[in-house]
Write a protein that holds these residues in place. Structure first.
Motif, PDB file in Angstrom:
ATOM      1  N   PHE A  43      66.039  22.297 -11.468  1.00 51.97           N
ATOM      2  CA  PHE A  43      64.974  21.467 -13.057  1.00 51.97           C
ATOM      3  C   PHE A  43      64.971  20.097 -12.474  1.00 51.97           C
ATOM      4  CE2 PHE A  43      65.574  25.969 -13.994  1.00 51.97           C
ATOM      5  CZ  PHE A  43      64.197  26.513 -13.866  1.00 51.97           C
ATOM      6  N   ILE A  44      64.050  19.960 -12.269  1.00 51.51           N
ATOM      7  CA  ILE A  44      64.099  18.165 -12.232  1.00 51.51           C
ATOM      8  C   ILE A  44      62.644  17.644 -12.637  1.00 51.51           C
ATOM      9  CG2 ILE A  44      63.935  15.749 -11.423  1.00 51.51           C
ATOM     10  CD1 ILE A  44      65.772  17.239  -8.492  1.00 51.51           C
ATOM     11  N   THR A  45      62.742  18.109 -14.268  1.00 52.95           N
ATOM     12  CA  THR A  45      61.316  17.699 -15.213  1.00 52.95           C
ATOM     13  C   THR A  45      61.508  16.006 -15.493  1.00 52.95           C
ATOM     14  OG1 THR A  45      63.022  18.751 -17.115  1.00 52.95           O
ATOM     15  CG2 THR A  45      61.889  19.897 -15.395  1.00 52.95           C
ATOM     16  N   TYR A  46      61.046  15.361 -14.792  1.00 51.20           N
ATOM     17  CA  TYR A  46      61.132  13.511 -15.161  1.00 51.20           C
ATOM     18  C   TYR A  46      60.069  13.762 -16.507  1.00 51.20           C
ATOM     19  CZ  TYR A  46      62.466   8.615 -14.771  1.00 51.20           C
ATOM     20  OH  TYR A  46      62.816   7.922 -14.892  1.00 51.20           O
ATOM     21  N   SER A  47      58.780  14.067 -16.113  1.00 52.54           N
ATOM     22  CA  SER A  47      58.147  14.428 -16.947  1.00 52.54           C
ATOM     23  C   SER A  47      57.681  15.272 -18.260  1.00 52.54           C
ATOM     24  CB  SER A  47      56.741  14.528 -16.574  1.00 52.54           C
ATOM     25  OG  SER A  47      55.778  15.732 -16.615  1.00 52.54           O
ATOM     26  N   ASN A  48      57.588  14.667 -19.687  1.00 50.99           N
ATOM     27  CA  ASN A  48      57.392  15.784 -20.525  1.00 50.99           C
ATOM     28  C   ASN A  48      56.500  17.178 -19.847  1.00 50.99           C
ATOM     29  OD1 ASN A  48      58.641  13.483 -22.163  1.00 50.99           O
ATOM     30  ND2 ASN A  48      57.248  13.224 -23.559  1.00 50.99           N
ATOM     31  N   ASN A  49      55.395  16.752 -19.344  1.00 50.35           N
ATOM     32  CA  ASN A  49      54.760  18.484 -19.077  1.00 50.35           C
ATOM     33  C   ASN A  49      55.633  19.343 -18.361  1.00 50.35           C
ATOM     34  OD1 ASN A  49      52.235  17.856 -20.211  1.00 50.35           O
ATOM     35  ND2 ASN A  49      51.607  16.880 -18.591  1.00 50.35           N
ATOM     36  N   ALA A  50      56.212  18.274 -17.551  1.00 49.63           N
ATOM     37  CA  ALA A  50      56.928  19.799 -16.075  1.00 49.63           C
ATOM     38  C   ALA A  50      57.996  20.307 -17.773  1.00 49.63           C
ATOM     39  CB  ALA A  50      58.020  19.000 -15.702  1.00 49.63           C
ATOM     40  N   LYS A  51      59.077  19.185 -18.420  1.00 46.71           N
ATOM     41  CA  LYS A  51      59.594  19.704 -19.543  1.00 46.71           C
ATOM     42  C   LYS A  51      59.056  21.292 -20.010  1.00 46.71           C
ATOM     43  CE  LYS A  51      62.759  15.527 -20.559  1.00 46.71           C
ATOM     44  NZ  LYS A  51      61.470  14.833 -19.383  1.00 46.71           N
ATOM     45  N   MET A  52      58.309  20.947 -21.004  1.00 41.57           N
ATOM     46  CA  MET A  52      56.978  21.607 -21.346  1.00 41.57           C
ATOM     47  C   MET A  52      56.747  23.643 -20.236  1.00 41.57           C
ATOM     48  SD  MET A  52      54.552  20.182 -24.083  1.00 41.57           S
ATOM     49  CE  MET A  52      54.014  19.045 -22.594  1.00 41.57           C
ATOM     50  N   GLU A  53      56.548  23.058 -18.803  1.00 41.27           N
ATOM     51  CA  GLU A  53      55.665  24.289 -17.610  1.00 41.27           C
ATOM     52  C   GLU A  53      57.265  24.480 -17.505  1.00 41.27           C
ATOM     53  OE1 GLU A  53      53.151  21.902 -15.043  1.00 41.27           O
ATOM     54  OE2 GLU A  53      52.081  21.330 -17.065  1.00 41.27           O
ATOM     55  N   MET A  54      58.293  24.199 -17.312  1.00 44.43           N
ATOM     56  CA  MET A  54      58.503  24.599 -16.675  1.00 44.43           C
ATOM     57  C   MET A  54      60.212  25.155 -17.068  1.00 44.43           C
ATOM     58  SD  MET A  54      59.453  21.999 -13.076  1.00 44.43           S
ATOM     59  CE  MET A  54      60.544  22.092 -12.503  1.00 44.43           C
ATOM     60  N   LEU A  55      60.537  24.132 -18.225  1.00 44.95           N
ATOM     61  CA  LEU A  55      61.442  24.673 -18.992  1.00 44.95           C
ATOM     62  C   LEU A  55      61.300  25.300 -20.591  1.00 44.95           C
ATOM     63  CD1 LEU A  55      64.016  21.698 -18.144  1.00 44.95           C
ATOM     64  CD2 LEU A  55      64.000  24.125 -17.372  1.00 44.95           C
ATOM     65  N   GLY A  56      59.823  24.897 -21.142  1.00 46.85           N
ATOM     66  CA  GLY A  56      59.878  25.877 -22.144  1.00 46.85           C
ATOM     67  C   GLY A  56      59.938  25.034 -23.271  1.00 46.85           C
ATOM     68  N   VAL A  57      60.074  24.133 -23.188  1.00 44.84           N
ATOM     69  CA  VAL A  57      60.319  22.608 -24.702  1.00 44.84           C
ATOM     70  C   VAL A  57      59.722  22.942 -24.660  1.00 44.84           C
ATOM     71  CG1 VAL A  57      60.257  20.641 -25.071  1.00 44.84           C
ATOM     72  CG2 VAL A  57      62.113  21.482 -23.044  1.00 44.84           C
ATOM     73  N   LYS A  58      59.354  22.501 -26.288  1.00 40.78           N
ATOM     74  CA  LYS A  58      57.997  22.722 -27.055  1.00 40.78           C
ATOM     75  C   LYS A  58      57.467  21.714 -27.475  1.00 40.78           C
ATOM     76  CE  LYS A  58      60.018  26.670 -30.071  1.00 40.78           C
ATOM     77  NZ  LYS A  58      61.712  26.576 -29.852  1.00 40.78           N
ATOM     78  N   ALA A  59      56.076  21.473 -27.378  1.00 42.89           N
ATOM     79  CA  ALA A  59      55.343  19.816 -27.775  1.00 42.89           C
ATOM     80  C   ALA A  59      55.531  19.646 -28.870  1.00 42.89           C
ATOM     81  CB  ALA A  59      53.575  20.597 -27.646  1.00 42.89           C
ATOM     82  N   GLU A  60      55.453  20.682 -29.797  1.00 47.03           N
ATOM     83  CA  GLU A  60      56.335  20.290 -31.235  1.00 47.03           C
ATOM     84  C   GLU A  60      57.449  18.959 -31.218  1.00 47.03           C
ATOM     85  OE1 GLU A  60      56.062  23.492 -30.611  1.00 47.03           O
ATOM     86  OE2 GLU A  60      53.693  23.149 -30.849  1.00 47.03           O
ATOM     87  N   THR A  61      58.564  20.101 -30.461  1.00 46.64           N
ATOM     88  CA  THR A  61      60.043  19.022 -30.390  1.00 46.64           C
ATOM     89  C   THR A  61      59.737  17.745 -29.928  1.00 46.64           C
ATOM     90  OG1 THR A  61      60.364  21.152 -30.468  1.00 46.64           O
ATOM     91  CG2 THR A  61      62.121  19.429 -29.177  1.00 46.64           C
ATOM     92  N   LEU A  62      58.896  17.524 -28.659  1.00 39.44           N
ATOM     93  CA  LEU A  62      58.987  16.368 -28.036  1.00 39.44           C
ATOM     94  C   LEU A  62      58.056  15.089 -28.800  1.00 39.44           C
ATOM     95  CD1 LEU A  62      57.828  17.384 -24.867  1.00 39.44           C
ATOM     96  CD2 LEU A  62      60.293  16.308 -24.915  1.00 39.44           C
ATOM     97  N   ASP A  63      56.970  15.626 -29.786  1.00 38.69           N
ATOM     98  CA  ASP A  63      56.486  14.839 -30.519  1.00 38.69           C
ATOM     99  C   ASP A  63      57.359  14.482 -32.279  1.00 38.69           C
ATOM    100  OD1 ASP A  63      54.287  15.277 -29.110  1.00 38.69           O
ATOM    101  OD2 ASP A  63      52.902  16.812 -30.377  1.00 38.69           O
ATOM    102  N   SER A  64      58.402  15.559 -32.530  1.00 37.35           N
ATOM    103  CA  SER A  64      59.271  14.843 -33.771  1.00 37.35           C
ATOM    104  C   SER A  64      60.236  14.393 -33.287  1.00 37.35           C
ATOM    105  CB  SER A  64      58.942  16.534 -34.402  1.00 37.35           C
ATOM    106  OG  SER A  64      58.164  17.548 -34.628  1.00 37.35           O
ATOM    107  N   HIS A  65      60.867  14.825 -32.542  1.00 36.06           N
ATOM    108  CA  HIS A  65      62.143  13.958 -31.817  1.00 36.06           C
ATOM    109  C   HIS A  65      62.924  13.071 -30.397  1.00 36.06           C
ATOM    110  CE1 HIS A  65      63.976  16.552 -34.530  1.00 36.06           C
ATOM    111  NE2 HIS A  65      63.690  17.635 -34.060  1.00 36.06           N
ATOM    112  N   GLY A  66      60.986  12.611 -29.479  1.00 37.18           N
ATOM    113  CA  GLY A  66      60.773  12.394 -28.394  1.00 37.18           C
ATOM    114  C   GLY A  66      61.861  13.211 -27.159  1.00 37.18           C
ATOM    115  N   ALA A  67      61.976  12.491 -26.275  1.00 39.27           N
ATOM    116  CA  ALA A  67      61.750  13.086 -24.299  1.00 39.27           C
ATOM    117  C   ALA A  67      63.623  12.824 -24.587  1.00 39.27           C
ATOM    118  CB  ALA A  67      61.498  12.439 -23.932  1.00 39.27           C
TER     119      ALA A  67
END
Length: 163
Positions: free
Chosen positions: A50-74
């Motif tokens: 999984f090459i998830t360069y963007s935050n959207n890719a991290k969320m869509e492909m891997l299920g990374v939560k938007a809240e985690t990205l917002d709170s901690h950064g990518a």
């Protein structure tokens, strides 16, 4: 230890232990999966990348939560953990590694300077290792160090498990 020889050793260890690997990469842009698939026969022990360069890719492909990205950064251990667990959940792999970092030359900050790279390693038996490294060098050197670190920790985990 060169990258190729480490990849070969890792491949032999994965195959001998019946493990299958997946990767979730951001700042390395597929460098770990390239090192792995440079080895003939790697399809026996490598499932997908999984090459998830963007935050959207991290969320869509891997299920990374938007809240985690917002709170901690990518570039954070929290995101690296969600990435590695997402790679396991969305693949046939038994082990996975994730990488998110700042390879530079820009993008760094006082709290997260260029060279900050967060890793996640996990397997389907509950083992997890989440760690941040601070590498020195230019973009290429930082990315290379990240690839080598990802492979080395996987190899060491399998080597320890074999004992």
């Amino acid at each position: 230890m060169s990258e190729i020889s480490l990849s070969e050793r890792l491949g032999r260890r994965l195959k001998s232990t019946g493990q299958v690997l997946a990767t979730a990469e951001s700042c390395t842009g597929g460098g770990v999966s390239a090192a792995i698939t440079d080895i003939a026969g790697s399809s026996e022990w490598f499932d997908r990348a999984f090459i998830t360069y963007s935050n959207n890719a991290k969320m869509e492909m891997l299920g990374v939560k938007a809240e985690t990205l917002d709170s901690h950064g990518a570039v954070s251990e929290a995101v690296a953990r969600e990435m590695v667990l997402g790679a396991l959940a969305n693949s046939q792999a038994t082990m996975a590694v994730s990488i998110s970092g700042i390879a530079g030359p820009g993008g760094g900050s006082e709290t997260k300077p260029v060279g900050t790279v967060c890793f996640g390693w996990a397997d389907n038996l509950g083992w997890e290792k989440i760690k941040t490294y601070h590498f020195k060098g230019d973009r290429s050197q930082i990315r290379q160090q990240a690839v080598e670190t990802a492979l080395k920790v996987l190899y060491e985990k399998l080597d320890d498990s074999a004992c």
